[in-house]
Design an enzyme around this catalytic site. Structure first.
Site, PDB file in Angstrom:
ATOM      1  N   ASP A 179       0.877  -1.168   0.000  1.00  0.00           N
ATOM      2  CA  ASP A 179       0.000   0.000   0.000  1.00  0.00           C
ATOM      3  C   ASP A 179       0.923   1.230   0.000  1.00  0.00           C
ATOM      4  OD1 ASP A 179      -1.452   2.206   0.760  1.00  0.00           O
ATOM      5  OD2 ASP A 179      -2.487   1.226   2.425  1.00  0.00           O
ATOM      6  N   LYS A 183      -3.260  11.875  -3.360  1.00  0.00           N
ATOM      7  CA  LYS A 183      -2.226  12.055  -2.329  1.00  0.00           C
ATOM      8  C   LYS A 183      -0.882  12.390  -2.969  1.00  0.00           C
ATOM      9  CE  LYS A 183      -4.537   8.919   0.843  1.00  0.00           C
ATOM     10  NZ  LYS A 183      -5.102   9.626   1.985  1.00  0.00           N
TER      11      LYS A 183
HETATM   12  N1  PMP Z   1      -3.756   3.408   2.729  1.00  0.00           N
HETATM   13  C1  PMP Z   1      -3.213   4.412   3.423  1.00  0.00           C
HETATM   14  C2  PMP Z   1      -1.934   4.178   4.194  1.00  0.00           C
HETATM   15  C3  PMP Z   1      -3.839   5.649   3.433  1.00  0.00           C
HETATM   16  O1  PMP Z   1      -3.313   6.659   4.137  1.00  0.00           O
HETATM   17  C4  PMP Z   1      -5.045   5.836   2.699  1.00  0.00           C
HETATM   18  C5  PMP Z   1      -5.770   7.148   2.696  1.00  0.00           C
HETATM   19  N2  PMP Z   1      -5.860   7.774   3.930  1.00  0.00           N
HETATM   20  C6  PMP Z   1      -5.536   4.753   1.981  1.00  0.00           C
HETATM   21  C7  PMP Z   1      -4.873   3.561   2.017  1.00  0.00           C
HETATM   22  C8  PMP Z   1      -6.794   4.876   1.174  1.00  0.00           C
HETATM   23  O2  PMP Z   1      -6.599   5.762   0.115  1.00  0.00           O
HETATM   24  P1  PMP Z   1      -7.864   6.258  -0.728  1.00  0.00           P
HETATM   25  O3  PMP Z   1      -8.856   6.779   0.253  1.00  0.00           O
HETATM   26  O4  PMP Z   1      -7.275   7.330  -1.603  1.00  0.00           O
HETATM   27  O5  PMP Z   1      -8.364   5.090  -1.502  1.00  0.00           O
END
Ligand code: PMP
Length: 419
Positions: free
Chosen positions: A213, A239
Site C-alpha cells: 500500500d 495524495k
Molecule cells: N492506505 C493508506 C496508508 C492511506 O493513508 C489511505 C488514505 N488515507 C488509503 C490507504 C486509502 O486511500 P484512498 O482513500 O485514496 O483510496
C-alpha cells in the site's frame, strides 16, 4: 509571495525555494476565518498545483471524448493522452511494462481489486494472509472479505513502541501456508517508513506474494517496484498532488494475466455472448467501463510536477520540517508523540494530556491551521498505543518552517484554553 530574507528557509538547497513552489498552488494563498491557511493535512489529501488544474481544464476544453472506442479525431487524441500517462506511471514506478499499470479509483479500489481477484486465485481454506498492526482499514477490510469467502486466515505482524515492525515476529509468522503479505510502505498515522525490500526478501522464503500500500509513500519518496521486489503496488492520485477519483495498481504481468477480472462491463472483454465472455488483455481486463480520463491526465501532470520539484529536494526539505516539528512539539508539557520510528516520513501524530484530539483540531482550525484528529482509519493501531484517537500534522514539500512554528504556538494556545 516574496521570499522572506530572514526566513529559516534561507539555508534551503539552491534549487529548492519553498516560497517559489508555493506560488504554484493557488489554494495555499487563501484565507480561512480571516487567517492565512496553514494546511497540515497532507496525509488525507494533498493540494493541487496549477499545472494539474490546467491539464484537466485543457483536456475538457480541447480533447474530451471517450477512449478506445470512436474512430474519430478527439477519441484518438484522448486515447493517446490516456495511454501516454500509463507509460509515464510505468517509468515513475520503474515497472518493466506499461501493461502492468492498471488505473483504478484510488488505493482503496486497487487493494480491493488485488484482494478479491488474487485472493480467488491463490487462497484455500487454512491459508494465511499476513498484515501489520499499522495498516489503514483499506488494507485490512478487503483481506477480511476475501478471507471469509475462501476460509483463509489473517495473521498480524506486531510493532514496537516506536512504531516499527517487529521483523523477528514476522519471520516467526511465515510458513508454507503464508500466501500473501500485505503492508503499507509508509504509515499514515505514524509516519513509519517500512523496510519493504527486506520484508519482500523474507516473504519470498515462503513464496508469498507481496502487496504494498503506497498511498502515503509516493508523495515523500521515490518508488522503484523492481528494486523493492514486491508483486503489487497501490497508490492514489489525490495524495500525489493529483486529482481525486484516480489511483494506480501496479502488478507483475504474469500475476495480472492469471487473475480473474474484478468487475465486468464494457472495455474489459474481447467477446461476449449470453453463454460466456472472453477477456481483453491486461491491463484492460481490469478497467471495466469508461475510466476517469480527465483524472488520468491530471495524474500525469502531477507526476511531471513532482519529478520537476525532485525527490531529493522534497526529501531534504521534509526531513527539516519533521525535525523542527518534532523538536518543537516534544518539549510541550503533557504532549506525547505517537510514532518515533528511525525511518519516518513528515507526519507527527500526538496526544495531549487531558485534551481530546478533536478539541485540538477545532481550536487550531480557528487559527487557520488544518490538521487531522481521529483514528486515521487505523483503529487496531490506536488500540496498540492505548489511545482512541490522535491529532496528526502531516507535511508536504510546500509547507514552511513558519507553519511548523505556528502549529507549535497553536498547541500551546490549546493548553492555555484547557488549563
Ligand atoms: N492506505 C493508506 C496508508 C492511506 O493513508 C489511505 C488514505 N488515507 C488509503 C490507504 C486509502 O486511500 P484512498 O482513500 O485514496 O483510496
Amino acid at each position: 509571495m516574496t521570499p522572506l530574507v530572514s526566513s529559516p528557509e534561507q539555508y534551503r538547497k539552491a534549487d529548492f525555494d519553498v516560497y517559489r513552489v508555493r506560488e504554484d498552488f493557488p489554494i495555499l494563498h487563501r484565507e480561512v476565518y480571516g487567517k492565512p491557511l496553514i494546511y497540515l493535512d497532507n496525509a488525507a489529501t494533498t493540494q493541487k498545483p496549477r499545472a494539474v488544474i490546467e491539464a484537466i481544464r485543457r483536456y475538457y476544453e480541447e480533447t474530451n471524448a471517450n477512449i478506445h472506442r470512436g474512430l474519430h479525431f478527439l477519441s484518438e487524441r484522448a486515447t493517446e493522452q490516456y495511454e501516454a500517462v500509463r507509460r509515464k506511471i510505468q517509468e515513475f514506478l520503474g515497472a518493466s511494462e506499461s501493461c502492468e499499470v492498471v488505473f483504478t479509483r484510488g488505493t482503496t479500489e486497487s487493494i480491493n481489486l488485488v484482494a478479491s481477484s488474487l485472493g480467488r486465485l491463490l487462497l484455500q481454506p487454512g491459508d494465511e494472509v499476513v498484515l501489520t498492526t499499522m495498516e489503514h482499514h483499506s488494507n485490512i477490510v478487503p483481506w477480511q472479505l476475501i478471507c471469509s469467502a475462501t476460509g483463509a486466515k489473517i495473521r498480524v505482524v506486531p510493532i514496537n513502541d516506536c512504531g516499527e515492525l517487529c521483523l523477528e515476529d514476522f519471520e516467526r509468522l511465515l510458513n508454507p501456508r503464508t500466501k500473501i503479505v500485505a503492508l503499507t510502505h509508509v504509515s499514515n498515522a505514524l509516519g513509519t517508513v517500512n523496510p519493504v525490500h527486506q520484508v519482500v526478501q523474507m516473504a519470498k522464503t515462503v513464496n508469498a506474494t507481496v502487496v504494498v500500500d503506497g498511498a502515503q509513500a509516493v508523495s515523500h519518496l521515490p518508488v522503484d517496484v523492481r528494486q523493492l521486489g514486491c508483486d503489487f503496488y497501490a497508490f492514489s492520485g489525490h495524495k500525489l498532488f493529483g486529482p481525486t477519483g484516480i489511483g494506480v495498481l501496479w502488478g507483475r504481468a504474469e500475476l495480472l494475466e492469471a487473475m480473474p477480472p474484478y468487475q465486468g462491463g464494457g472495455e474489459m472483454i474481447r467477446t461476449v455472448t449470453f453463454e460466456e465472455s472472453t477477456w481483453a488483455k491486461i491491463p484492460h481486463k481490469f478497467e471495466a467501463g469508461t475510466p476517469p480520463i480527465a483524472e488520468v491526465i491530471g495524474l500525469g501532470a502531477a507526476v511531471d510536477y513532482v519529478l520537476q520539484v525532485g525527490y531529493a529536494a522534497i526529501g531534504e526539505h521534509e526531513a527539516a520540517l519533521l525535525e523542527r516539528a518534532t523538536r518543537a512539539l516534544a518539549t510541550i508539557p503533557g504532549l506525547r508523540i505517537i510514532g518515533n520510528a528511525r525511518e519516518k516520513a513528515a507526519v507527527v501524530s500526538f496526544v495531549l494530556e487531558g485534551v481530546h484530539p478533536h478539541d485540538i483540531g477545532t481550536i487550531l482550525d480557528r487559527d487557520g491551521i488544518a490538521i487531522r484528529a481521529g483514528h486515521h482509519c487505523a483503529q487496531p493501531l490506536m488500540q496498540r498505543f492505548g489511545v482512541a484517537a490522535t491529532a496528526r500534522a502531516s507535511f508536504a514539500f510546500y509547507n514552511t518552517f513558519s507553519e511548523v512554528d505556528a502549529l507549535a504556538a497553536g498547541v500551546e494556545k490549546v493548553i492555555e484554553v484547557f488549563s
